[in-house]
Design a protein around this motif. Structure first.
Motif, PDB file in Angstrom:
ATOM      1  N   LEU A   2       0.831  -1.201   0.000  1.00 57.91           N
ATOM      2  CA  LEU A   2       0.000   0.000   0.000  1.00 57.91           C
ATOM      3  C   LEU A   2       0.865   1.250   0.000  1.00 57.91           C
ATOM      4  O   LEU A   2       0.556   2.237  -0.673  1.00 57.91           O
ATOM      5  CB  LEU A   2      -0.938  -0.003   1.203  1.00 57.91           C
ATOM      6  N   ALA A   3       1.980   1.200   0.731  1.00 62.25           N
ATOM      7  CA  ALA A   3       2.889   2.347   0.753  1.00 62.25           C
ATOM      8  C   ALA A   3       3.497   2.585  -0.624  1.00 62.25           C
ATOM      9  O   ALA A   3       3.636   3.740  -1.061  1.00 62.25           O
ATOM     10  CB  ALA A   3       3.984   2.125   1.790  1.00 62.25           C
ATOM     11  N   LEU A   4       3.875   1.534  -1.313  1.00 65.82           N
ATOM     12  CA  LEU A   4       4.436   1.672  -2.658  1.00 65.82           C
ATOM     13  C   LEU A   4       3.415   2.268  -3.617  1.00 65.82           C
ATOM     14  O   LEU A   4       3.733   3.130  -4.432  1.00 65.82           O
ATOM     15  CB  LEU A   4       4.895   0.305  -3.178  1.00 65.82           C
ATOM     16  N   ILE A   5       2.155   1.818  -3.507  1.00 68.08           N
ATOM     17  CA  ILE A   5       1.109   2.318  -4.392  1.00 68.08           C
ATOM     18  C   ILE A   5       0.790   3.771  -4.093  1.00 68.08           C
ATOM     19  O   ILE A   5       0.720   4.611  -4.993  1.00 68.08           O
ATOM     20  CB  ILE A   5      -0.151   1.444  -4.255  1.00 68.08           C
ATOM     21  N   SER A   6       0.599   4.101  -2.795  1.00 61.57           N
ATOM     22  CA  SER A   6       0.185   5.461  -2.437  1.00 61.57           C
ATOM     23  C   SER A   6       1.271   6.489  -2.726  1.00 61.57           C
ATOM     24  O   SER A   6       0.978   7.648  -3.028  1.00 61.57           O
ATOM     25  CB  SER A   6      -0.207   5.527  -0.949  1.00 61.57           C
ATOM     26  N   SER A   7       2.545   6.073  -2.664  1.00 61.22           N
ATOM     27  CA  SER A   7       3.647   6.992  -2.949  1.00 61.22           C
ATOM     28  C   SER A   7       3.917   7.133  -4.451  1.00 61.22           C
ATOM     29  O   SER A   7       4.664   8.018  -4.870  1.00 61.22           O
ATOM     30  CB  SER A   7       4.925   6.518  -2.254  1.00 61.22           C
ATOM     31  N   GLY A   8       3.327   6.243  -5.254  1.00 60.62           N
ATOM     32  CA  GLY A   8       3.560   6.274  -6.690  1.00 60.62           C
ATOM     33  C   GLY A   8       4.833   5.574  -7.120  1.00 60.62           C
ATOM     34  O   GLY A   8       5.192   5.592  -8.303  1.00 60.62           O
ATOM     35  N   VAL A   9       5.532   4.936  -6.174  1.00 60.11           N
ATOM     36  CA  VAL A   9       6.782   4.245  -6.497  1.00 60.11           C
ATOM     37  C   VAL A   9       6.515   3.015  -7.362  1.00 60.11           C
ATOM     38  O   VAL A   9       7.282   2.696  -8.274  1.00 60.11           O
ATOM     39  CB  VAL A   9       7.523   3.852  -5.198  1.00 60.11           C
ATOM     40  N   ALA A  10       5.418   2.314  -7.065  1.00 61.44           N
ATOM     41  CA  ALA A  10       5.037   1.142  -7.856  1.00 61.44           C
ATOM     42  C   ALA A  10       3.534   1.193  -8.084  1.00 61.44           C
ATOM     43  O   ALA A  10       2.770   1.174  -7.121  1.00 61.44           O
ATOM     44  CB  ALA A  10       5.419  -0.147  -7.135  1.00 61.44           C
ATOM     45  N   VAL A  11       3.107   1.264  -9.351  1.00 64.45           N
ATOM     46  CA  VAL A  11       1.685   1.472  -9.634  1.00 64.45           C
ATOM     47  C   VAL A  11       1.076   0.347 -10.470  1.00 64.45           C
ATOM     48  O   VAL A  11      -0.058   0.456 -10.926  1.00 64.45           O
ATOM     49  CB  VAL A  11       1.443   2.835 -10.326  1.00 64.45           C
ATOM     50  N   THR A  12       1.825  -0.726 -10.649  1.00 60.59           N
ATOM     51  CA  THR A  12       1.276  -1.916 -11.314  1.00 60.59           C
ATOM     52  C   THR A  12       1.693  -3.135 -10.499  1.00 60.59           C
ATOM     53  O   THR A  12       2.632  -3.089  -9.707  1.00 60.59           O
ATOM     54  CB  THR A  12       1.790  -2.079 -12.754  1.00 60.59           C
ATOM     55  N   ARG A  13       1.009  -4.239 -10.728  1.00 59.05           N
ATOM     56  CA  ARG A  13       1.344  -5.475 -10.012  1.00 59.05           C
ATOM     57  C   ARG A  13       2.772  -5.934 -10.344  1.00 59.05           C
ATOM     58  O   ARG A  13       3.505  -6.405  -9.464  1.00 59.05           O
ATOM     59  CB  ARG A  13       0.333  -6.562 -10.370  1.00 59.05           C
ATOM     60  N   ALA A  14       3.164  -5.772 -11.594  1.00 60.33           N
ATOM     61  CA  ALA A  14       4.509  -6.190 -12.000  1.00 60.33           C
ATOM     62  C   ALA A  14       5.570  -5.344 -11.297  1.00 60.33           C
ATOM     63  O   ALA A  14       6.605  -5.863 -10.855  1.00 60.33           O
ATOM     64  CB  ALA A  14       4.656  -6.083 -13.511  1.00 60.33           C
ATOM     65  N   GLU A  15       5.330  -4.035 -11.193  1.00 63.39           N
ATOM     66  CA  GLU A  15       6.296  -3.167 -10.516  1.00 63.39           C
ATOM     67  C   GLU A  15       6.402  -3.527  -9.043  1.00 63.39           C
ATOM     68  O   GLU A  15       7.506  -3.504  -8.471  1.00 63.39           O
ATOM     69  CB  GLU A  15       5.865  -1.708 -10.676  1.00 63.39           C
ATOM     70  N   ILE A  16       5.294  -3.858  -8.411  1.00 67.13           N
ATOM     71  CA  ILE A  16       5.333  -4.261  -7.005  1.00 67.13           C
ATOM     72  C   ILE A  16       6.150  -5.539  -6.844  1.00 67.13           C
ATOM     73  O   ILE A  16       6.969  -5.661  -5.924  1.00 67.13           O
ATOM     74  CB  ILE A  16       3.905  -4.459  -6.456  1.00 67.13           C
ATOM     75  N   ALA A  17       5.936  -6.488  -7.749  1.00 65.97           N
ATOM     76  CA  ALA A  17       6.696  -7.743  -7.682  1.00 65.97           C
ATOM     77  C   ALA A  17       8.191  -7.481  -7.817  1.00 65.97           C
ATOM     78  O   ALA A  17       9.014  -8.057  -7.085  1.00 65.97           O
ATOM     79  CB  ALA A  17       6.214  -8.704  -8.775  1.00 65.97           C
ATOM     80  N   ARG A  18       8.565  -6.570  -8.743  1.00 66.37           N
ATOM     81  CA  ARG A  18       9.991  -6.257  -8.917  1.00 66.37           C
ATOM     82  C   ARG A  18      10.548  -5.560  -7.684  1.00 66.37           C
ATOM     83  O   ARG A  18      11.679  -5.847  -7.273  1.00 66.37           O
ATOM     84  CB  ARG A  18      10.178  -5.372 -10.155  1.00 66.37           C
ATOM     85  N   ARG A  19       9.800  -4.651  -7.127  1.00 71.99           N
ATOM     86  CA  ARG A  19      10.276  -3.892  -5.965  1.00 71.99           C
ATOM     87  C   ARG A  19      10.411  -4.754  -4.717  1.00 71.99           C
ATOM     88  O   ARG A  19      11.331  -4.571  -3.922  1.00 71.99           O
ATOM     89  CB  ARG A  19       9.313  -2.743  -5.668  1.00 71.99           C
ATOM     90  N   THR A  20       9.456  -5.649  -4.495  1.00 72.86           N
ATOM     91  CA  THR A  20       9.423  -6.415  -3.258  1.00 72.86           C
ATOM     92  C   THR A  20      10.121  -7.757  -3.356  1.00 72.86           C
ATOM     93  O   THR A  20      10.498  -8.349  -2.336  1.00 72.86           O
ATOM     94  CB  THR A  20       7.972  -6.668  -2.828  1.00 72.86           C
ATOM     95  N   GLY A  21      10.276  -8.285  -4.605  1.00 71.42           N
ATOM     96  CA  GLY A  21      10.857  -9.608  -4.768  1.00 71.42           C
ATOM     97  C   GLY A  21       9.871 -10.729  -4.509  1.00 71.42           C
ATOM     98  O   GLY A  21      10.246 -11.908  -4.492  1.00 71.42           O
ATOM     99  N   LEU A  22       8.591 -10.381  -4.302  1.00 68.39           N
ATOM    100  CA  LEU A  22       7.570 -11.389  -4.054  1.00 68.39           C
ATOM    101  C   LEU A  22       7.103 -12.013  -5.363  1.00 68.39           C
ATOM    102  O   LEU A  22       7.188 -11.401  -6.429  1.00 68.39           O
ATOM    103  CB  LEU A  22       6.370 -10.766  -3.336  1.00 68.39           C
ATOM    104  N   ALA A  23       6.585 -13.231  -5.270  1.00 68.26           N
ATOM    105  CA  ALA A  23       6.029 -13.894  -6.443  1.00 68.26           C
ATOM    106  C   ALA A  23       4.799 -13.135  -6.925  1.00 68.26           C
ATOM    107  O   ALA A  23       4.064 -12.549  -6.124  1.00 68.26           O
ATOM    108  CB  ALA A  23       5.648 -15.337  -6.094  1.00 68.26           C
ATOM    109  N   ARG A  24       4.575 -13.146  -8.236  1.00 68.02           N
ATOM    110  CA  ARG A  24       3.433 -12.409  -8.780  1.00 68.02           C
ATOM    111  C   ARG A  24       2.115 -12.929  -8.229  1.00 68.02           C
ATOM    112  O   ARG A  24       1.170 -12.171  -8.053  1.00 68.02           O
ATOM    113  CB  ARG A  24       3.444 -12.482 -10.307  1.00 68.02           C
ATOM    114  N   SER A  25       2.043 -14.218  -7.958  1.00 67.43           N
ATOM    115  CA  SER A  25       0.804 -14.771  -7.404  1.00 67.43           C
ATOM    116  C   SER A  25       0.534 -14.204  -6.011  1.00 67.43           C
ATOM    117  O   SER A  25      -0.606 -13.891  -5.660  1.00 67.43           O
ATOM    118  CB  SER A  25       0.893 -16.294  -7.340  1.00 67.43           C
ATOM    119  N   THR A  26       1.600 -14.050  -5.210  1.00 66.05           N
ATOM    120  CA  THR A  26       1.456 -13.470  -3.872  1.00 66.05           C
ATOM    121  C   THR A  26       1.037 -12.015  -3.956  1.00 66.05           C
ATOM    122  O   THR A  26       0.151 -11.558  -3.226  1.00 66.05           O
ATOM    123  CB  THR A  26       2.784 -13.583  -3.096  1.00 66.05           C
TER     124      THR A  26
END
Length: 383
Positions: A2-26
């Motif tokens: 939520l912090a990544l989304i609200s700050s605009g750092v990551a605004v797609t599911r793929a960007e979140i996966a790259r930033r966090t290192g989590l699996a796309r399914s997670t």
């Protein structure tokens, strides 16, 4: 996430996966839960890097609100913001804090209900949290004032419980200087992770932001610089000691000395008026007050090494004279390394700083990982 989304750092599911290192399914499971529980919207398509364009994620702000409440010695300012930080509506009224908590908080409650109605029924149903700033020492863990000198009848009063019982959401209470520091750092100086906010008015206080977070000390008393002794001066202070910075440079002390010289000055606003009129005594006193503040600040600069010092409060309205004295003392007495990139600037948020800072306190609580996890877990259990 939520912090990544609200700050605009990551605004797609793929960007979140790259930033966090989590699996796309997670990531997808978590994002779907945030969407289902009203924290996030998934809307317009983001730019494609090949293949099907991803959908853009954003913090859901419509219909959700927080309240920021600034209770001063002679006023209250109530602001309603959405959870993205946009101001929805605000109102300021005169009041006297010495009238006691029941009268003052009753007025604030009525004002907040009026603003919720003004902003629309949806906002009142989704008020997420309330932040409150008060002009006295606060034990932050309980939100209760402790021996506040200008707040008779408020000692250990349960301010958070007052609002929680009436609005059904968490209320956080802090010293007004702390929430002012938070507002300035978040809104005006986001790159300054180490910041001091000086409130110079009737009294003098300091809010501390260390590594991007408000520093309150062990019990909430950090930043009470108004009662640091300055040199060998013996000016009596309302705290019972003498030579305190507040007794030398505070607005009440300066106004008293101006009255003794034959001028009409009831408080800080009259000092500002006299300086604006070019009164030489008032100008000289404010400049000397700046030097006294600078003497104390120079020690803080050496000790804390901030990037930015922001000066606010009623006397900051005459910042040309006040800051001249402050800068003169700080740059003369502080370590050159500590002042190499130091900025000493007037407040950019002015009289709105406390209400905005209180609202930011509420937003950061409402969107904290612990609160989001609690909301998701509670709803999932209920289902």
């Amino acid at each position: 996430m939520l912090a990544l989304i609200s700050s605009g750092v990551a605004v797609t599911r793929a960007e979140i996966a790259r930033r966090t290192g989590l699996a796309r399914s997670t990531v997808s499971l978590r994002v779907d839960a945030l969407i289902a529980h009203g924290f996030v919207d998934e809307g317009a398509e983001a730019p494609s890097t090949g293949g099907r364009p991803p959908r853009r994620l954003s913090l859901r702000t419509r219909g959700y609100a927080v309240a920021g409440i600034d209770i001063g010695a002679s006023h209250c300012r109530v602001a309603l913001l959405d959870v993205g930080g946009a101001l929805l509506v605000a109102r300021e009224d005169p009041l006297t804090i010495a009238d006691g908590p029941e009268a003052v908080l009753g007025h604030v409650e009525r004002t907040l209900r009026t603003l919720l109605e003004t902003a629309g029924g949806a906002a009142s149903r989704t008020l997420r949290a309330i932040g409150v700033g008060v002009p006295g020492p606060v034990e932050f863990s309980t939100g209760r004032p402790v021996d506040p000198p200008i707040m008779p009848g408020w000692h250990h009063y349960a301010i958070p419980e007052f609002f929680e019982e009436r609005f059904g959401v968490r209320a956080l209470v802090d010293n007004d200087v702390n929430v002012m520091a938070l507002a300035e750092q978040r809104r005006a100086w986001p790159d300054a992770l180490h910041l001091l906010y000086l409130k110079v008015g009737t009294g003098i206080g300091c809010g501390i932001v260390a590594d991007g977070r408000v520093h309150r000390g062990a019990r909430g008393a950090a930043g009470d610089i108004g009662h640091i002794r300055v040199g060998e001066r013996d000016n009596p202070c309302r705290c019972g000691n003498s030579g305190c910075l507040e007794a030398i440079a505070g607005g009440a002390s300066l106004a008293q000395r101006l009255r003794e010289s034959g001028l009409e000055a009831a408080g800080s606003l009259d000092i500002v008026r006299l300086v604006g009129e070019g009164n030489s005594k008032a100008v000289r006193m404010v400049r000397e007050a700046g030097r006294a503040v600078g003497e104390v600040l120079s020690g803080l600069v050496n000790f804390f090494n901030p990037e930015t010092v922001v000066v606010g409060g009623a006397l900051a309205a005459v910042h040309d004279q006040l800051l001249a004295g402050v800068r003169e003392a700080v740059y003369r007495r502080s370590n050159p390394l500590a002042t190499h990139v130091l900025r000493i600037e007037p407040s950019r948020l002015g009289e709105n700083a406390a209400a905005i800072g209180a609202a930011i306190l509420a937003i950061e609580h409402a969107l904290s990982p612990a609160q989001v996890d609690r909301a998701l877990t509670t709803d999932a259990t209920a289902v």
